[in-house]
Design an enzyme around this catalytic site. Structure first.
Site, PDB file in Angstrom:
ATOM      1  N   ARG A 244       0.720  -1.070   0.047  1.00  0.00           N
ATOM      2  CA  ARG A 244       0.137  -0.127  -0.050  1.00  0.00           C
ATOM      3  C   ARG A 244       0.881   1.200   0.057  1.00  0.00           C
ATOM      4  O   ARG A 244       1.949   1.352   0.621  1.00  0.00           O
ATOM      5  CB  ARG A 244      -1.020  -0.041   1.170  1.00  0.00           C
ATOM      6  N   GLU A 273      -3.921   7.800  -4.888  1.00  0.00           N
ATOM      7  CA  GLU A 273      -4.084   6.878  -5.940  1.00  0.00           C
ATOM      8  C   GLU A 273      -5.428   7.530  -6.720  1.00  0.00           C
ATOM      9  O   GLU A 273      -6.403   7.645  -5.860  1.00  0.00           O
ATOM     10  CB  GLU A 273      -4.263   5.469  -5.958  1.00  0.00           C
ATOM     11  N   HIS A 292      -1.387   0.708  -9.822  1.00  0.00           N
ATOM     12  CA  HIS A 292      -2.189  -0.415  -8.803  1.00  0.00           C
ATOM     13  C   HIS A 292      -2.748  -1.538  -9.846  1.00  0.00           C
ATOM     14  O   HIS A 292      -4.135  -1.793  -9.590  1.00  0.00           O
ATOM     15  CB  HIS A 292      -3.047   0.354  -7.779  1.00  0.00           C
TER      16      HIS A 292
END
Ligand code: NDP
Ligand code: DGY
Length: 327
Positions: A244, A273, A292
């Site tokens: 993360r 993000e 991601h």
């Protein structure tokens, strides 16, 4: 079954078909979906969960006290389309007796594979090479041009040798890795499979040529990779994070990369993000950033959707879920 007796379910995004079909076929539920590829706006989320018995959410939805209050006392099950659950206010969820389903294991191989791809792309400078070919910067073969770092004979350090960390280690060993170090809260018996050596974090940082972060985001790991962390790494080391974004202090990472404190970094996860296109990290040639996509294979996402739908339906029927989070 009348509409009144049916259980109300809110789904925060359009899911792969495998999951949608299961939910739509369920006779006992009335399912509302935020039918878009984009995240549900906060106000719509708060409205959508009102009176819901079940919530199927994504890692980009912050499920906090406000959402739980908006849902009210009917809410019995939250199913997340992810293995990470740092977006859920777990203490509050637990206090309210809400069960949580998640998607471990089914995305381990895809995420480990992507981590290896990112490590190789970063260490062997693939994005820079591709850019040079396209821009005409490739003039001739040169002895030291675009040289990077190889895995053969190297020491790899994995922070968090869980399901994904071990799967990464398994995939890296055949490249000729000499030593596999790992750190975490306790030694793992399964590390034997990769001849993993359990070491203190400082030892891992000072001895590794590649540092790979695959731990969960918790209060203990938040901001773990900071100035002090990078200062202990070799100047020739490559840093990879597929866990993360919040595990990393990005200002400290920028400094470490731009001053030559470490050689390069590859990130599949960032804060925020998406990372804004004018973010300083994106100005660096030695930083490779992906959006991601760790678990992004068609089959993995289909299976994740199926599992999260099944978890939700099982939880609503009071049955055992295939993957329930132990809280
Ligand atoms: P696991 O629970 O199997 O592994 C998490 C690991 O983190 C465990 O080994 C745990 O160790 C370790 N850990 C916890 N606290 C610490 C700490 N303080 N220091 C070091 N290690 C710690 O989960 P998975 O391997 O399945 O997934 C790991 C994470 O990867 C997820 O939480 C998610 O955030 C991320 N992820 C990212 C993806 C992507 O697309 N980039 C895809 C999938 C997952 P212990 O067992 O001792 O608690
Ligand atoms: C997860 O599952 O936690 C990932 O970040 C996305 O698959």
């Amino acid at each position: 079954m009348s509409a009144q007796t049916r259980l109300k379910v809110f789904v925060t995004r359009r899911l792969p078909q495998e999951g949608m079909e299961l939910l739509q076929q369920s006779a006992g539920c009335t399912v509302s979906v935020w039918d878009s590829d984009e995240p549900v706006p906060r106000a719509e989320l708060l409205k959508g969960v009102e009176g819901a018995h079940g919530l199927l959410c994504l890692l980009s939805d912050r499920i906090d006290t406000e959402v739980l209050d908006a849902a009210g006392p009917n809410l019995k099950v939250i199913s997340t389309l992810s293995v990470g659950f740092d977006h859920l206010a777990i203490d509050e969820v637990k206090k309210r007796g809400i069960r949580v389903g998640y998607t471990p294991d089914v995305l381990t191989d895809a995420t480990a594979e992507l981590t290896v791809a990112l490590l190789l792309a970063t260490a062997r400078r693939l994005p820079e090479g591709i850019q040079e070919v396209k821009s005409g910067g490739w003039s001739t073969w040169k002895p030291l041009w675009l040289c990077g770092y190889g895995l053969s004979g190297s020491t790899v350090g994995v922070i968090g040798l869980g399901r994904i960390g071990l799967a990464i280690a398994r995939r890296l060993m055949p490249f000729g890795v000499k030593r596999l170090l790992y750190s975490g809260r306790q030694p793992k018996p399964q590390a034997q499979e990769v001849d993993g050596e359990y070491v203190p974090l400082d030892t891992l940082l000072s001895e590794s040529d590649f540092v790979v972060v695959s731990c969960a985001l918790t209060p203990d790991t938040q901001g773990l990779c900071n100035k002090a962390f990078f200062s202990k790494m070799k100047k020739t080391a490559v840093f990879i994070n597929t866990s993360r974004g919040a595990v990393v202090n990005q200002e400290d990472l920028f400094e470490a990369l731009s001053t030559g404190q470490i050689a390069a970094a590859g990130l599949d996860v960032t804060t925020p993000e998406p990372l804004p296109t004018d973010h300083p990290l994106l100005t660096l040639n030695n930083c490779v950033v992906l959006p991601h996509i760790g678990s992004a294979t068609y089959s993995t996402r289909g299976i994740m959707a199926q599992l999260s739908a099944n978890n939700l339906l099982a939880g609503l029927s009071g049955d055992a879920m295939a993957s329930e989070l132990k809280m």
